[in-house]
Design an enzyme around this catalytic site. Structure first.
Site, PDB file in Angstrom:
ATOM      1  N   GLU A  90     -15.492  33.914  50.631  1.00 27.77           N
ATOM      2  CA  GLU A  90     -15.156  32.645  49.986  1.00 27.77           C
ATOM      3  C   GLU A  90     -14.295  32.858  48.747  1.00 27.77           C
ATOM      4  O   GLU A  90     -14.459  33.827  48.034  1.00 27.77           O
ATOM      5  CB  GLU A  90     -16.436  31.975  49.460  1.00 27.77           C
ATOM      6  CG  GLU A  90     -17.415  31.568  50.512  1.00 27.77           C
ATOM      7  CD  GLU A  90     -18.658  30.950  49.862  1.00 27.77           C
ATOM      8  OE1 GLU A  90     -19.683  30.902  50.531  1.00 27.77           O
ATOM      9  OE2 GLU A  90     -18.583  30.528  48.691  1.00 27.77           O
ATOM     10  N   CYS A 103     -11.844  31.777  41.641  1.00 33.41           N
ATOM     11  CA  CYS A 103     -12.990  32.678  41.666  1.00 33.41           C
ATOM     12  C   CYS A 103     -12.842  33.550  42.911  1.00 33.41           C
ATOM     13  O   CYS A 103     -12.798  33.055  44.027  1.00 33.41           O
ATOM     14  CB  CYS A 103     -14.272  31.845  41.710  1.00 33.41           C
ATOM     15  SG  CYS A 103     -15.754  32.844  41.775  1.00 33.41           S
ATOM     16  N   CYS A 110     -23.484  41.512  49.295  1.00 33.40           N
ATOM     17  CA  CYS A 110     -23.720  42.158  48.006  1.00 33.40           C
ATOM     18  C   CYS A 110     -25.049  42.887  48.064  1.00 33.40           C
ATOM     19  O   CYS A 110     -26.002  42.403  48.658  1.00 33.40           O
ATOM     20  CB  CYS A 110     -23.747  41.095  46.900  1.00 33.40           C
ATOM     21  SG  CYS A 110     -23.955  41.772  45.232  1.00 33.40           S
ATOM     22  N   CYS A 114     -29.993  39.991  43.515  1.00 36.88           N
ATOM     23  CA  CYS A 114     -30.581  39.156  42.466  1.00 36.88           C
ATOM     24  C   CYS A 114     -31.405  38.049  43.141  1.00 36.88           C
ATOM     25  O   CYS A 114     -30.965  37.449  44.128  1.00 36.88           O
ATOM     26  CB  CYS A 114     -29.482  38.552  41.600  1.00 36.88           C
ATOM     27  SG  CYS A 114     -28.521  39.807  40.728  1.00 36.88           S
ATOM     28  N   CYS A 117     -29.810  34.443  43.783  1.00 32.52           N
ATOM     29  CA  CYS A 117     -28.416  34.321  44.228  1.00 32.52           C
ATOM     30  C   CYS A 117     -28.293  34.284  45.746  1.00 32.52           C
ATOM     31  O   CYS A 117     -28.937  35.067  46.448  1.00 32.52           O
ATOM     32  CB  CYS A 117     -27.613  35.502  43.667  1.00 32.52           C
ATOM     33  SG  CYS A 117     -25.883  35.504  44.161  1.00 32.52           S
ATOM     34  N   GLY A 160     -20.288  39.534  45.568  1.00 35.74           N
ATOM     35  CA  GLY A 160     -20.061  40.955  45.353  1.00 35.74           C
ATOM     36  C   GLY A 160     -20.202  41.364  43.908  1.00 35.74           C
ATOM     37  O   GLY A 160     -20.190  40.528  43.006  1.00 35.74           O
ATOM     38  N   GLU A 161     -20.365  42.653  43.693  1.00 38.75           N
ATOM     39  CA  GLU A 161     -20.457  43.204  42.344  1.00 38.75           C
ATOM     40  C   GLU A 161     -19.164  43.984  42.093  1.00 38.75           C
ATOM     41  O   GLU A 161     -18.962  45.059  42.659  1.00 38.75           O
ATOM     42  CB  GLU A 161     -21.704  44.102  42.253  1.00 38.75           C
ATOM     43  CG  GLU A 161     -21.796  44.952  41.007  1.00 38.75           C
ATOM     44  CD  GLU A 161     -21.535  44.193  39.701  1.00 38.75           C
ATOM     45  OE1 GLU A 161     -22.115  43.125  39.481  1.00 38.75           O
ATOM     46  OE2 GLU A 161     -20.703  44.694  38.908  1.00 38.75           O
ATOM     47  N   SER A 215     -23.832  39.422  33.319  1.00 37.43           N
ATOM     48  CA  SER A 215     -24.883  38.534  33.833  1.00 37.43           C
ATOM     49  C   SER A 215     -26.209  39.034  33.291  1.00 37.43           C
ATOM     50  O   SER A 215     -26.732  40.042  33.746  1.00 37.43           O
ATOM     51  CB  SER A 215     -24.894  38.559  35.355  1.00 37.43           C
ATOM     52  OG  SER A 215     -23.700  38.003  35.837  1.00 37.43           O
ATOM     53  N   LEU A 216     -26.718  38.325  32.309  1.00 39.65           N
ATOM     54  CA  LEU A 216     -27.929  38.792  31.624  1.00 39.65           C
ATOM     55  C   LEU A 216     -29.171  38.132  32.244  1.00 39.65           C
ATOM     56  O   LEU A 216     -30.029  38.804  32.792  1.00 39.65           O
ATOM     57  CB  LEU A 216     -27.813  38.473  30.132  1.00 39.65           C
ATOM     58  CG  LEU A 216     -28.853  39.088  29.220  1.00 39.65           C
ATOM     59  CD1 LEU A 216     -28.811  40.604  29.264  1.00 39.65           C
ATOM     60  CD2 LEU A 216     -28.657  38.610  27.772  1.00 39.65           C
ATOM     61  N   HIS A 217     -29.263  36.838  32.121  1.00 35.61           N
ATOM     62  CA  HIS A 217     -30.276  36.011  32.786  1.00 35.61           C
ATOM     63  C   HIS A 217     -31.725  36.231  32.335  1.00 35.61           C
ATOM     64  O   HIS A 217     -32.601  35.453  32.690  1.00 35.61           O
ATOM     65  CB  HIS A 217     -30.205  36.124  34.307  1.00 35.61           C
ATOM     66  CG  HIS A 217     -28.845  35.861  34.870  1.00 35.61           C
ATOM     67  ND1 HIS A 217     -27.999  34.917  34.349  1.00 35.61           N
ATOM     68  CD2 HIS A 217     -28.159  36.435  35.899  1.00 35.61           C
ATOM     69  CE1 HIS A 217     -26.858  34.912  35.037  1.00 35.61           C
ATOM     70  NE2 HIS A 217     -26.930  35.833  35.968  1.00 35.61           N
ATOM     71  N   CYS A 334     -22.411  30.312  44.454  1.00 35.23           N
ATOM     72  CA  CYS A 334     -21.939  31.590  44.948  1.00 35.23           C
ATOM     73  C   CYS A 334     -22.480  31.889  46.341  1.00 35.23           C
ATOM     74  O   CYS A 334     -23.674  32.023  46.531  1.00 35.23           O
ATOM     75  CB  CYS A 334     -22.397  32.695  44.001  1.00 35.23           C
ATOM     76  SG  CYS A 334     -22.258  32.193  42.298  1.00 35.23           S
TER      77      CYS A 334
END
Ligand code: SAH
Length: 347
Positions: A90, A103, A110, A114, A117, A160-161, A215-217, A334
């Protein structure tokens, strides 16, 4: 077959030399691809037929096949593409008052898993090549060409990372950033990582002007371990040390992304921990409204609840913003559109 989109500007010159042509020929090809945005080698009309023949025999232009396109009432446009091997990815076009941003997806699936996600629902199948990332940008830019509009920003925040596909991502950025090509300014490009610490060091040493987002979260190891498995490999102490290294090497402000998950990480306890963790850093926190994913049971917070968190953080001296939601009426979170199509294929 290698794609011409895999070559950055300098490599295009080398490629030409390798074929016994002048370096300049390669740079001319680069401009055909990114300035004129031709869809085929045949359209490069100032190259000799012989040169075009050699190019066509050795290289292709990565083709993306459009499988679905959803346009939201706010102009957010979501593209679902099939790659040559059938993999689905995407890309999302977002309209801001400061410009148009894409984006970009960096991997098929991935491995970061997480908990909140949608992308993590499917394991990584493979890394994208830099050409496959370049083609996402080109496809959307060609769409915009019809309206005489231009992409001004890029965020590497799709599935993806990016720091798990570091070399390809950096090469992709070199190409789209180049002023003989699309010329998207480095300060308009943001790479988002869940915290792959060794690559944060590598990135710091490159001294680019790209923006870095983390990305802390969660502000504690206990909570972050539950939400983001990467934290078990690189706990907060190591992540923060890498970030301090980044800020010492690069005089750039960085962003922390923080999704507000109802009853999970949205309490005053987290506000206090966050304030302590980020105190004194040249950074700000981007509070993200959570896009609910059917599968995992997490809930987002209401705008008023986000405001409470925001005010409390600001009071403690931490700068923050609340991210505006885009494309809420389409499958905008995402990986959601992709997951929906994968399910359809399974059925
Ligand atoms: N792997 C990278 C980049 C892709 S994710 C990273 O982790 O940063 C881009 C951002 O979207 C991350 O901050 C991610 O945590 C967030 N995100 C993932 N799922 C989301 C959802 N359902 N709603 C809102 N943000 C989400």
């Amino acid at each position: 077959m290698k794609s011409l989109y895999d070559f950055n500007y300098d490599e295009m010159g080398e490629m030409a030399l390798a074929h016994g042509w002048k370096k300049f020929r390669g740079h001319q090809i680069f401009q055909w691809l990114y300035r004129k945005r031709v869809a085929s080698i045949d359209e490069m009309s100032d190259l000799s037929l012989e040169t075009r023949r050699v190019l066509s025999e050795n290289y292709e232009l990565t083709d993306l096949e459009l499988r679905d396109k959803q346009v939201s009432s706010d102009g957010t446009t979501k593209y679902l593409f099939a790659l040559k091997d059938g993999s689905l990815i995407e890309s999302v076009l977002m309209q801001f008052d400061y410009g148009k941003s894409i984006c970009v997806t960096s991997q098929v699936g991935c491995n970061m898993a997480c908990a909140f996600c949608a992308s993590g629902l499917t394991k990584k199948k493979r890394d994208l090549t830099s050409g496959e990332m370049v083609s996402q940008v080109l496809y959307v830019q060609r769409d915009l060409d019809a309206q005489k509009e231009r992409l001004s920003h890029i965020v590497v925040m799709g599935t993806g990372e990016p720091f798990d596909n570091y070399d390809h991502v950096m090469n992709f950025l070199r190409t789209v950033n180049h002023d003989r090509g699309l010329g998207i300014g480095a300060r308009h490009i943001t790479i988002s990582t869940c915290g792959v610490v060794p690559r944060i060091y590598d990135f710091s040493k490159e001294h680019t002007q790209y923006n870095l987002a983390i990305s802390l979260h969660a502000p504690s190891n206990e909570l972050r371990n539950q939400l983001m498995p990467i934290n078990k490999a690189y706990p907060l102490e190591e992540l923060m040390q890498a970030i301090r290294y980044y800020t010492s090497e690069n005089n750039r402000r960085l962003t922390f992304e923080y999704i507000l998950l109802k009853g999970v990480n949205d309490g005053m306890k987290q506000v206090n921990e966050l304030a302590k963790l980020l105190k004194g850093l040249n950074a700000y926190v981007n509070l993200i409204p959570y896009n609910a994913v059917d599968e995992n049971g997490f809930l987002g917070v209401k705008y008023e609840e986000a405001m409470v968190f925001y005010d409390a953080l600001m009071k403690r001296g931490i700068r923050c913003t609340i991210r505006k939601e885009h494309g809420a009426d389409i499958d905008a979170a995402c990986g959601q559109l992709r997951v929906k199509h994968l399910r359809k294929e399974d059925a």
